[in-house]
Design a protein around this motif. Structure first.
Motif, mmCIF file in Angstrom:
data_model
loop_
_atom_site.group_PDB
_atom_site.id
_atom_site.type_symbol
_atom_site.label_atom_id
_atom_site.label_comp_id
_atom_site.label_asym_id
_atom_site.label_seq_id
_atom_site.Cartn_x
_atom_site.Cartn_y
_atom_site.Cartn_z
ATOM 1 N N ALA A 1 37.903 26.667 19.045
ATOM 2 C CA ALA A 1 38.396 26.395 17.685
ATOM 3 C C ALA A 1 38.475 27.681 16.868
ATOM 4 O O ALA A 1 39.413 27.891 16.087
ATOM 5 C CB ALA A 1 37.490 25.377 16.989
ATOM 6 N N GLN A 2 37.491 28.545 17.052
ATOM 7 C CA GLN A 2 37.504 29.799 16.287
ATOM 8 C C GLN A 2 38.619 30.731 16.773
ATOM 9 O O GLN A 2 39.194 31.477 15.964
ATOM 10 C CB GLN A 2 36.127 30.469 16.378
ATOM 11 C CG GLN A 2 35.876 31.398 15.204
ATOM 12 C CD GLN A 2 34.501 32.030 15.246
ATOM 13 O OE1 GLN A 2 33.532 31.390 15.689
ATOM 14 N NE2 GLN A 2 34.404 33.272 14.791
ATOM 15 N N ILE A 3 38.941 30.647 18.042
ATOM 16 C CA ILE A 3 40.072 31.441 18.553
ATOM 17 C C ILE A 3 41.382 30.930 17.940
ATOM 18 O O ILE A 3 42.258 31.716 17.553
ATOM 19 C CB ILE A 3 40.126 31.410 20.100
ATOM 20 C CG1 ILE A 3 38.871 32.059 20.691
ATOM 21 C CG2 ILE A 3 41.388 32.119 20.620
ATOM 22 C CD1 ILE A 3 38.774 31.992 22.219
ATOM 23 N N VAL A 4 41.498 29.597 17.822
ATOM 24 C CA VAL A 4 42.705 29.033 17.197
ATOM 25 C C VAL A 4 42.811 29.520 15.747
ATOM 26 O O VAL A 4 43.895 29.923 15.294
ATOM 27 C CB VAL A 4 42.700 27.485 17.269
ATOM 28 C CG1 VAL A 4 43.832 26.896 16.432
ATOM 29 C CG2 VAL A 4 42.829 27.022 18.722
ATOM 30 N N GLU A 5 41.695 29.533 15.023
ATOM 31 C CA GLU A 5 41.745 30.026 13.640
ATOM 32 C C GLU A 5 42.111 31.504 13.593
ATOM 33 O O GLU A 5 42.840 31.954 12.694
ATOM 34 C CB GLU A 5 40.417 29.784 12.911
ATOM 35 C CG GLU A 5 40.237 28.373 12.387
ATOM 36 C CD GLU A 5 41.458 27.849 11.640
ATOM 37 O OE1 GLU A 5 42.123 26.957 12.189
ATOM 38 O OE2 GLU A 5 41.744 28.331 10.527
ATOM 39 N N ALA A 6 41.613 32.265 14.555
ATOM 40 C CA ALA A 6 41.968 33.693 14.602
ATOM 41 C C ALA A 6 43.458 33.865 14.902
ATOM 42 O O ALA A 6 44.113 34.765 14.352
ATOM 43 C CB ALA A 6 41.116 34.416 15.653
ATOM 44 N N MET A 7 44.023 32.983 15.743
ATOM 45 C CA MET A 7 45.476 33.030 16.009
ATOM 46 C C MET A 7 46.237 32.699 14.734
ATOM 47 O O MET A 7 47.268 33.292 14.439
ATOM 48 C CB MET A 7 45.852 32.023 17.099
ATOM 49 C CG MET A 7 45.480 32.469 18.491
ATOM 50 S SD MET A 7 46.359 31.487 19.764
ATOM 51 C CE MET A 7 45.256 30.102 19.891
ATOM 52 N N ARG A 8 45.724 31.729 13.978
ATOM 53 C CA ARG A 8 46.383 31.355 12.725
ATOM 54 C C ARG A 8 46.425 32.565 11.783
ATOM 55 O O ARG A 8 47.463 32.871 11.192
ATOM 56 C CB ARG A 8 45.614 30.199 12.072
ATOM 57 C CG ARG A 8 46.415 29.440 11.019
ATOM 58 C CD ARG A 8 45.535 28.528 10.164
ATOM 59 N NE ARG A 8 44.784 27.515 10.866
ATOM 60 C CZ ARG A 8 45.242 26.283 11.161
ATOM 61 N NH1 ARG A 8 46.459 25.945 10.809
ATOM 62 N NH2 ARG A 8 44.463 25.417 11.788
ATOM 63 N N GLY A 9 45.281 33.252 11.681
ATOM 64 C CA GLY A 9 45.224 34.432 10.829
ATOM 65 C C GLY A 9 46.190 35.514 11.303
ATOM 66 O O GLY A 9 46.847 36.187 10.503
ATOM 67 N N LEU A 10 46.272 35.649 12.633
ATOM 68 C CA LEU A 10 47.128 36.682 13.224
ATOM 69 C C LEU A 10 48.604 36.452 12.892
ATOM 70 O O LEU A 10 49.306 37.372 12.448
ATOM 71 C CB LEU A 10 46.919 36.648 14.742
ATOM 72 C CG LEU A 10 47.507 37.756 15.594
ATOM 73 C CD1 LEU A 10 46.855 39.090 15.249
ATOM 74 C CD2 LEU A 10 47.286 37.435 17.081
ATOM 75 N N ILE A 11 49.086 35.220 13.095
ATOM 76 C CA ILE A 11 50.533 35.025 12.953
ATOM 77 C C ILE A 11 50.968 35.011 11.486
ATOM 78 O O ILE A 11 52.124 35.247 11.191
ATOM 79 C CB ILE A 11 51.062 33.769 13.707
ATOM 80 C CG1 ILE A 11 50.708 32.465 13.002
ATOM 81 C CG2 ILE A 11 50.592 33.750 15.151
ATOM 82 C CD1 ILE A 11 51.533 31.280 13.497
ATOM 83 N N PHE A 12 50.031 34.736 10.578
ATOM 84 C CA PHE A 12 50.412 34.698 9.163
ATOM 85 C C PHE A 12 50.020 35.959 8.398
ATOM 86 O O PHE A 12 50.108 35.997 7.184
ATOM 87 C CB PHE A 12 49.793 33.470 8.468
ATOM 88 C CG PHE A 12 50.366 32.184 8.976
ATOM 89 C CD1 PHE A 12 51.732 31.957 8.927
ATOM 90 C CD2 PHE A 12 49.557 31.215 9.535
ATOM 91 C CE1 PHE A 12 52.278 30.779 9.416
ATOM 92 C CE2 PHE A 12 50.097 30.033 10.031
ATOM 93 C CZ PHE A 12 51.453 29.817 9.966
ATOM 94 N N ARG A 13 49.609 36.989 9.121
ATOM 95 C CA ARG A 13 49.089 38.149 8.391
ATOM 96 C C ARG A 13 50.179 38.872 7.611
ATOM 97 O O ARG A 13 49.873 39.612 6.676
ATOM 98 C CB ARG A 13 48.341 39.112 9.316
ATOM 99 C CG ARG A 13 49.216 39.877 10.250
ATOM 100 C CD ARG A 13 48.410 40.836 11.134
ATOM 101 N NE ARG A 13 49.214 41.124 12.310
ATOM 102 C CZ ARG A 13 48.763 41.744 13.389
ATOM 103 N NH1 ARG A 13 47.505 42.125 13.464
ATOM 104 N NH2 ARG A 13 49.566 41.963 14.412
ATOM 105 N N ASP A 14 51.455 38.674 7.989
ATOM 106 C CA ASP A 14 52.531 39.363 7.275
ATOM 107 C C ASP A 14 53.172 38.525 6.176
ATOM 108 O O ASP A 14 54.150 38.956 5.558
ATOM 109 C CB ASP A 14 53.609 39.827 8.260
ATOM 110 C CG ASP A 14 53.066 40.889 9.209
ATOM 111 O OD1 ASP A 14 52.156 41.642 8.785
ATOM 112 O OD2 ASP A 14 53.525 40.944 10.365
#
Lengths: 202, 202
Positions: free
Chosen positions: A52-65
């Protein structure tokens, strides 16, 4: 002779590896991420608590811009919301297979919550009533997510050969290849929704 | 001693087996479908041409209960569109992991094209101009698809702990558990879009 060099792990690096797997397979396991990074799964758990924390990190990654909208930013609020939602759609559209994974988990990534903070501030500052705020955000979110999937759909979303209504068949054929079909529909949807919100605020 | 009984294969049976795999794994291969049905892959190819045709059969399967709207049906057109889109959303929501697979392939299933025939007829009969028809259908489609994913999202879509805007945090907390959050947002979005379409038709 020094110790063999070990990759410098971080939640972001782990998210990038997981994203590569999801883009390719639509799914990932912690063991696969570890294998992709050439480390043992136990090494990952020093950086992330689990899937679950990896999924949240992916969410942060794709929306960072996705750009922040500073309080008191220039321009009318409808335009501010448009700019934000366009960037949001494009980020989802770059990773369509991640979409169901993201929508099935509570958003907790602090970086991504900043997008919703901005949206909530703009909407409430412009008279969307507090008891409709979350519904309005959800409507915009749903439209953006569906539009992201539409943005990566084939040019021909429907096969005109199988349309029985001649007006539908004609409309499908008129779209042609290579047009900015998805962008045009996305902007029309924003027009309709944002005009409606202006009325809701009155 | 007769020959061992063989399962009676059909495109629908094949689609059901593939749907089970997609619901579980987010993906399927023809070999996995054959294994699930206890037949050789070559047997499947007597019924379907390949993976794309199985995806279309899955599309037909999940939308088979969306009601047709007969030409000249009673009720106002906005209500007819609402009923159709609600059924459409529910069908997608029952199989969220199928969504990116369906949106990445041209719709050719004749049964599913009937839904769009109905929608096109209702919209054009009520003054949506032909040159906006496909954009309008796409807007509704995108909203329905995003709303379907929202319908299977957790009750708490956002974590109030990570909201910095106090109005957003309050709105998230006010939603509570077990409310019909997603349905309420879906209906609001339909209100906004369909009111906008009424103006577009004017």
């Amino acid at each position: 002779m020094g110790r063999p060099s070990t990759p410098l792990l971080s939640p972001e690096l782990i998210a990038e590896a997981a994203l590569g797997l999801v883009d390719r397979d639509g799914e990932f396991t912690v063991a696969q991420v570890a294998a992709a990074l050439k480390v043992r799964p136990s090494s990952l758990y020093n950086h992330v608590a689990g899937k679950a924390q990896i999924v949240e990190a992916m969410r942060g990654l794709i929306f960072r811009d996705v750009p922040r909208v500073p309080s008191g930013a220039d321009g009318d609020w409808v335009q501010q919301v448009r700019v934000l939602l366009r960037a949001y759609r494009d980020a989802f559209a770059a990773h369509p297979r991640l979409v169901p994974m993201l929508t099935s988990q509570t958003v907790s990534s602090p970086d991504v919550m900043r997008i919703y903070d901005d949206l909530a501030r703009i909407l409430t500052d412009h008279a969307i009533p507090g008891d409709r705020l979350l519904d309005v955000i959800t409507v915009l979110d749903s439209f953006v997510i569906g539009s992201a999937l539409d943005a990566v759909a084939p040019d021909q979303v429907w096969d005109a050969e199988h349309a029985q209504d001649p007006r539908l068949a004609q409309a499908i054929r008129a779209v042609g290849a290579g047009t900015r079909r998805a962008d045009r529909s996305f902007e029309l949807g924003l027009d309709l929704l944002l005009a409606g919100l202006t009325h809701l605020a009155d």
